[in-house]
Structures are given as C-alpha cells and as structure tokens.
Motif scaffolding. Structure first.
Motif, PDB file in Angstrom:
ATOM      1  N   VAL A   1       0.867  -1.323  -0.031  1.00 30.71           N
ATOM      2  CA  VAL A   1       0.051  -0.151  -0.097  1.00 30.71           C
ATOM      3  C   VAL A   1       0.846   1.094   0.159  1.00 30.71           C
ATOM      4  N   ALA A   2       0.664   2.165  -0.872  1.00 30.63           N
ATOM      5  CA  ALA A   2       1.634   3.240  -1.072  1.00 30.63           C
ATOM      6  C   ALA A   2       0.990   4.608  -0.983  1.00 30.63           C
ATOM      7  N   THR A   3       1.923   5.262  -0.324  1.00 31.60           N
ATOM      8  CA  THR A   3       1.525   6.836   0.295  1.00 31.60           C
ATOM      9  C   THR A   3       1.584   7.650  -0.840  1.00 31.60           C
ATOM     10  N   PHE A   4       1.392   7.482  -2.189  1.00 28.48           N
ATOM     11  CA  PHE A   4       1.583   8.323  -3.300  1.00 28.48           C
ATOM     12  C   PHE A   4       0.929   7.948  -4.493  1.00 28.48           C
ATOM     13  N   GLY A   5       0.295   8.793  -5.203  1.00 28.05           N
ATOM     14  CA  GLY A   5      -0.364   8.609  -6.413  1.00 28.05           C
ATOM     15  C   GLY A   5       0.445   8.950  -7.686  1.00 28.05           C
ATOM     16  N   ARG A   6      -0.034   8.370  -8.831  1.00 29.10           N
ATOM     17  CA  ARG A   6       0.499   8.428 -10.130  1.00 29.10           C
ATOM     18  C   ARG A   6      -0.643   9.490 -11.017  1.00 29.10           C
ATOM     19  N   SER A   7       0.103  10.396 -11.542  1.00 26.76           N
ATOM     20  CA  SER A   7      -0.880  11.394 -11.964  1.00 26.76           C
ATOM     21  C   SER A   7      -0.628  11.717 -13.761  1.00 26.76           C
ATOM     22  N   PHE A   8      -1.826  12.031 -14.222  1.00 28.99           N
ATOM     23  CA  PHE A   8      -1.761  12.170 -15.614  1.00 28.99           C
ATOM     24  C   PHE A   8      -2.156  13.724 -15.909  1.00 28.99           C
ATOM     25  N   SER A   9      -1.881  14.128 -17.297  1.00 29.43           N
ATOM     26  CA  SER A   9      -2.624  15.601 -17.557  1.00 29.43           C
ATOM     27  C   SER A   9      -3.515  15.044 -18.597  1.00 29.43           C
ATOM     28  N   LEU A  10      -4.878  15.546 -18.511  1.00 29.65           N
ATOM     29  CA  LEU A  10      -5.848  15.157 -19.223  1.00 29.65           C
ATOM     30  C   LEU A  10      -6.023  16.079 -20.649  1.00 29.65           C
ATOM     31  N   VAL A  11      -6.411  15.404 -21.550  1.00 27.66           N
ATOM     32  CA  VAL A  11      -6.736  15.941 -23.022  1.00 27.66           C
ATOM     33  C   VAL A  11      -7.776  17.134 -22.890  1.00 27.66           C
ATOM     34  N   ASN A  12      -8.909  16.506 -21.953  1.00 30.45           N
ATOM     35  CA  ASN A  12      -9.987  17.396 -21.964  1.00 30.45           C
ATOM     36  C   ASN A  12     -10.507  16.949 -20.437  1.00 30.45           C
ATOM     37  N   ALA A  13     -10.576  18.416 -19.777  1.00 23.78           N
ATOM     38  CA  ALA A  13     -10.814  18.278 -18.050  1.00 23.78           C
ATOM     39  C   ALA A  13     -12.408  17.775 -18.283  1.00 23.78           C
ATOM     40  N   ALA A  14     -13.169  17.924 -18.998  1.00 22.03           N
ATOM     41  CA  ALA A  14     -14.644  17.322 -18.940  1.00 22.03           C
ATOM     42  C   ALA A  14     -14.663  15.958 -18.998  1.00 22.03           C
ATOM     43  N   ASN A  15     -13.444  15.273 -19.380  1.00 28.41           N
ATOM     44  CA  ASN A  15     -13.503  14.000 -19.582  1.00 28.41           C
ATOM     45  C   ASN A  15     -12.444  13.487 -18.841  1.00 28.41           C
ATOM     46  N   ALA A  16     -12.802  12.928 -17.489  1.00 28.69           N
ATOM     47  CA  ALA A  16     -11.870  12.530 -16.516  1.00 28.69           C
ATOM     48  C   ALA A  16     -12.073  11.603 -15.676  1.00 28.69           C
ATOM     49  N   GLY A  17     -12.752  10.404 -16.468  1.00 30.61           N
ATOM     50  CA  GLY A  17     -12.862   9.140 -15.693  1.00 30.61           C
ATOM     51  C   GLY A  17     -11.679   8.326 -15.769  1.00 30.61           C
ATOM     52  N   VAL A  18     -11.811   7.071 -15.286  1.00 30.81           N
ATOM     53  CA  VAL A  18     -10.669   6.002 -15.632  1.00 30.81           C
ATOM     54  C   VAL A  18     -10.536   5.704 -17.149  1.00 30.81           C
ATOM     55  N   GLY A  19      -9.558   5.712 -17.700  1.00 29.78           N
ATOM     56  CA  GLY A  19      -9.501   5.554 -19.313  1.00 29.78           C
ATOM     57  C   GLY A  19      -9.633   6.675 -20.084  1.00 29.78           C
ATOM     58  N   ALA A  20      -9.499   7.916 -19.635  1.00 30.30           N
ATOM     59  CA  ALA A  20      -9.936   9.244 -20.159  1.00 30.30           C
ATOM     60  C   ALA A  20      -8.494   9.496 -21.043  1.00 30.30           C
ATOM     61  N   PRO A  21      -8.700   9.877 -22.044  1.00 28.31           N
ATOM     62  CA  PRO A  21      -7.592  10.380 -22.739  1.00 28.31           C
ATOM     63  C   PRO A  21      -6.659  11.389 -22.257  1.00 28.31           C
ATOM     64  N   SER A  22      -5.316  11.117 -22.384  1.00 34.29           N
ATOM     65  CA  SER A  22      -4.206  11.966 -21.592  1.00 34.29           C
ATOM     66  C   SER A  22      -3.033  12.257 -22.627  1.00 34.29           C
ATOM     67  N   ILE A  23      -2.282  13.436 -22.225  1.00 37.82           N
ATOM     68  CA  ILE A  23      -1.317  14.050 -23.224  1.00 37.82           C
ATOM     69  C   ILE A  23      -0.132  13.399 -22.359  1.00 37.82           C
ATOM     70  N   GLY A  24       0.046  12.513 -21.237  1.00 40.15           N
ATOM     71  CA  GLY A  24       0.892  11.926 -20.542  1.00 40.15           C
ATOM     72  C   GLY A  24       0.990  12.374 -19.320  1.00 40.15           C
TER      73      GLY A  24
END
Length: 323
Positions: A203-226
């Motif tokens: 169990v880790a006390t950190f998260g892995r983050s992404f920058s979204l292509v579209n902030a309105a589409n922010a679920g799991v599997g949403a398009p990301s620019i990386g």
C-alpha cells in the motif's frame, strides 16, 4: 506482528543510529526489526557484481550477519532492483539471486527472518526469479503491487491506476494482470504450491498522475497527453512530475478544490483538479486491501513511504493498524 525495515544508506550515520532503532522494541514487543539490503538507490551495481564473485559475495553476506548479530536484529529484507534487468548481467542474475538467498540462509540460520522485496508483474517474475527455489529460502515475499503502471510521458495515453486491487473489464493482456489479485494468483501459480502466507502486498502513500486532454472527460481510461504536473507541498519527492504525495492529495480534497472518486470496479480511488488526474490508495482502498489479505490468508501488508503520509484524520497507517 509488525516489521520495520531500516537501511544504512551511508557509513556516516551516528554510531547510536541502530541502537535507537533497536530501542523501538521497548515500545512494542511485537515489532520485528529487519536490516534492509538494497532498494531504489542501492544494489543496482553491487549485487550483480558481487553475485559473480563467490568469495566477495560470501564476504558481503558475512558482513551482513555481523551487523544483524551486533544489534540483535530479527533478520533482513533483500531488495535487489532487479535481477536480470541490466543487459550485462541477464545471463547470471537469476541464478545469483538464489545464490545470495542460499548464502543468507546458511549464514543467518533458520531462526532469523529473511524477506525479499520483488517486482510483481508476470513479465518480471520470468526474467528475475526462480520462484520454487526462492520459497524454500525465504519467510516472506514483499510484492511491489504499486507503480505497476509507470506514468507515461508520451501522448495518446489514457488514465489508469498504478495500484489497483482488481482488473478492469476493458483491460487485455498484459494490463489485465497488473493488479493485486492477478499478481497474488500468478505468484502462487509460479510457486507450484500455495504460498499465500508468505505473500505481502503493498500500500503506497503516493499517487501516479496524468494530464488530461479534456478536463471534462476525467474518468478512468480518459485520454491523456501524458505525465501529470509535479507536486508543490512536499519536496523533494513530489517535485517529480507524475507523482503526488498522499498528503498533497488529501489537502487538495480538503480544500474542496479536487473532486474525489472511488472506483468500485478496481477498488481504488482517483482525484481530479482542472486537467490533472491522479490515481492513489485512499483509506477506503487500503482497508479493502486489508480485507483481501484477511480473506486470502496472505502474509500481510507492506506500507510504503511514511514520510508522504497525511498527518490528519486521513492517515492511512493508523487505519492499517486498526484494520
């Protein structure tokens, strides 16, 4: 029973450093103190090199025993990151890994605890570990069931969890095996016998983050620019892009700036702020993992990076202890 791992990063620590560490036993008799060998910043060169030199490897093992005996430690945790992952050593690392473990067991004896911290994904097992030989020599196996998805730096990626308990129905191989349930099943399968009681999940006390292509589409599997932006609350760890400390995430949610969501399918959480998406272990997902450990009669939970914890009511560590 609680295991605490200590790593001697340099020889410049005060002489009473380990003495203070051992004194923790006076506060809790259930604590087992392990000398940590290797890790993220250690062992990448020394373990492959000494592994091919029988005499030098033996001297290293003798030195480890001397420290364990001098401070009456309960054993060791061996964290070679990772056998067979350096091109010059691929042909010998897998064998030498077992040679180390055989040497540790023969030298430390049966009364000392030997645990190993290992890469968890199926492709890592094949490349790095002889599991049937390993399980005869170790007491516990710390599965690194986090960072299973490194945050991508390329475009055309999608948001995903790095430490899910279960797979997503839309996933295919190899991603469908990058979850706690699949990893535990795979290690038991590789062992040829049920080794659940030896397996410890992370169990880790950190998260892995992404920058979204579209902030309105922010679920799991949403398009990301990386990769996501770096954190600002807790340097230096979260200065790295794509990684946020748990305490940063909690503060964002507390300030009502971030939207927090629990994903029932994979039993893990994610938070969103503007075009930033981060998947992480929340208290709820940590408790789910504790329940999974109990249901499957696993060896326990490995709690990663205390310094990234939240120190308010959201502290994961206390919930793990009370779980």
């Amino acid at each position: 029973m609680f295991f605490i791992r200590i790593v001697l990063l340099t020889s410049s620590y005060p002489l009473d450093y380990l003495t203070k560490f051992v004194a923790l036993r006076s506060q809790n008799s259930d604590i087992k103190l392990l000398l940590g060998l290797g890790g993220e910043d250690q062992g990448k060169e020394i373990f492959p090199t000494l592994g091919n030199l029988t005499t030098s490897r033996g001297m290293y093992i003798d030195n480890v025993k001397a420290v364990v005996d001098q401070y009456s430690l309960d054993g060791i945790d061996f964290d070679w990151q990772y056998p067979g992952h350096q091109e010059d050593w691929i042909s010998t690392d897998r064998l030498n890994y077992i040679n180390y473990l055989s040497g540790f067991r023969a030298t430390l004896g049966s009364s000392k605890i030997i645990s190993v911290s290992v890469a968890a994904r199926p492709q890592d097992i094949t490349q790095s570990y002889n599991v049937p030989a390993m399980i005869e020599l170790v007491d516990f196996i710390n599965l690194k069931t986090y960072n299973m998805r490194g945050t991508p730096t390329n475009e055309n990626s999608i948001t995903a969890f790095h430490s899910p308990l279960y797979k997503r129905s839309s996933e295919i191989l190899p991603e469908s095996e990058w979850n706690v349930q699949a990893i535990v099943d795979n290690w038991n399968r590789e062992a040829g016998v049920d080794i659940s009681e030896k397996l410890i999940i992370g169990v880790a006390t950190f998260g892995r983050s992404f920058s979204l292509v579209n902030a309105a589409n922010a679920g799991v599997g949403a398009p990301s620019i990386g990769i996501g932006n770096h954190g600002v609350v807790l340097p230096p760890f979260s200065r790295f892009k794509g990684i946020l400390a748990y305490r940063e995430i909690c503060r964002g949610i507390k300030n009502s700036a971030w939207t927090n969501t629990y994903d029932y399918e994979q039993a893990v959480s994610f938070a969103v702020f503007d075009d930033q998406w981060v998947g992480y272990d929340s208290i709820r997902s940590a408790i789910n993992k504790i329940e999974y450990v109990s249901d499957k009669q696993l060896g326990g939970v490995n709690y990663i990076r205390l310094e990234l914890e939240d120190y308010g009511k959201n502290i994961i560590f206390l919930n793990l202890l009370n779980g």
